[in-house]
Design an enzyme around this catalytic site. Sequence first.
Site, PDB file in Angstrom:
ATOM      1  N   CYS A 116       0.817  -1.219   0.000  1.00  0.00           N
ATOM      2  CA  CYS A 116       0.000   0.000   0.000  1.00  0.00           C
ATOM      3  C   CYS A 116       0.851   1.270   0.000  1.00  0.00           C
ATOM      4  O   CYS A 116       0.506   2.269  -0.635  1.00  0.00           O
ATOM      5  CB  CYS A 116      -0.973   0.001   1.172  1.00  0.00           C
TER       6      CYS A 116
ATOM      7  N   HIS B  57      -1.554   0.295   7.383  1.00  0.00           N
ATOM      8  CA  HIS B  57      -2.140   0.685   6.105  1.00  0.00           C
ATOM      9  C   HIS B  57      -1.857   2.155   5.819  1.00  0.00           C
ATOM     10  O   HIS B  57      -1.575   2.933   6.736  1.00  0.00           O
ATOM     11  CB  HIS B  57      -3.651   0.438   6.115  1.00  0.00           C
TER      12      HIS B  57
ATOM     13  N   ASP C 202      -8.060   4.764  -1.720  1.00  0.00           N
ATOM     14  CA  ASP C 202      -7.538   3.627  -0.968  1.00  0.00           C
ATOM     15  C   ASP C 202      -7.097   2.553  -1.955  1.00  0.00           C
ATOM     16  O   ASP C 202      -7.894   2.096  -2.782  1.00  0.00           O
ATOM     17  CB  ASP C 202      -8.644   3.076  -0.052  1.00  0.00           C
TER      18      ASP C 202
END
Length: 388
Positions: free
Chosen positions: A126, A300, A323
């Site tokens: 991520c 994250h 996201d």
Amino acid sequence: MCCPVCEEDLKSLNEEQQAEHVERHFNDKSDTVQCPHVECGATLSIDSLPDHLLAHNMEESVHQESQEPLSSLKSLSTGIEWEGVITNGIITAVDNYYQTTKRCRCWLSQETAHINSTVEDLGWGCGYRNLQMMISSLLTHPLYTDHLMSTFAGIPTILELQKTIEKAWNEGFDAKGCSELNGKLVYSKKWIGTTEVAALLRYLGIRAEVVDFTKPSGANSTHPKLFQWVKAYFENGVQELLPVVTGTIDLTANQSDENDKAPKEKKLKLGDDEAKDITESATSGKHLQLPPLYLQHQGHSRTIIGLEQSQGEHNEMFLLLLDPLKDKRDMVKVKNAGLCGATVHKYMRRDVQQETHDEYELVFINGLLSGDEEREAAKFIELYQRFD
């Protein structure tokens, strides 16, 4: 009319029934996803997936140094033009919606591509995906294009990002982070965070600053100060956050009294032309054409592309987020939603009650490094602001 969330045909319903149908999606907590690890396969809520994947990744990292190089992973070396990864035009689509509603105000970043994770980089990629999103936005701004294109031919792959972070380390950027990751990223599943992002951008001559919200500032583990900071950034620009000094460099933090909880600040040089550009853009209209923000919490990271504030008694604020865990199908729904805000709300909007991690960090962009002296000082990644 089709439902903008589930695409069900709603022609047989009246306007009120259509609205009720759409609203039910946001009261429904059943949105789930399956863990991509073959040996696990657990069914999870989308909100719990990052922490679940982090647990898997921490188990794997124990053996990481002894593994063979991960050169076979497509996600490391495949360009982001690879089908199913990149979605352009999101900011324009969202802006079109917000310009038609009188129920709220909205501030948006300059155009930013959404780049989603693949099965191969879920749980560790991520940070790279959000850095790709940041770079996609900077490439649309002439101030940053030359600095990026001197190293990258376009939006870089994960492998290119790993190699560039190692080059930054080798030149002395973020020595502490380099030590913590043993100086090796290439062909690994090691996750990156705010200091690695800042180190890469500073290595390329771009002034990247880190802000830390060390603990909740509101009830129920919420972070209203984070939301207020983001609003100030998008509404007023960086000049409201960082004192601009042209002609000199002052990297000395202002020391505050022990009881003074105001964040410490430092002054950095902004060239005359650069300061003029930012001043002019700050008075040009609704959006200041600012880069997005890199948002990190334990397990994250996401990209903040704007903020919505309701026009009502409570003036509630919502972060607008890209996201990497949202896939291309989700973002195409946002892009094609037209003037219906329900899809934006479902896939991008988060209120203060939904952001309850212990700590958050941000990276924001503030022009270019100016000269060898500032570049040398920028090798040490210190916090621009810290909210305790």
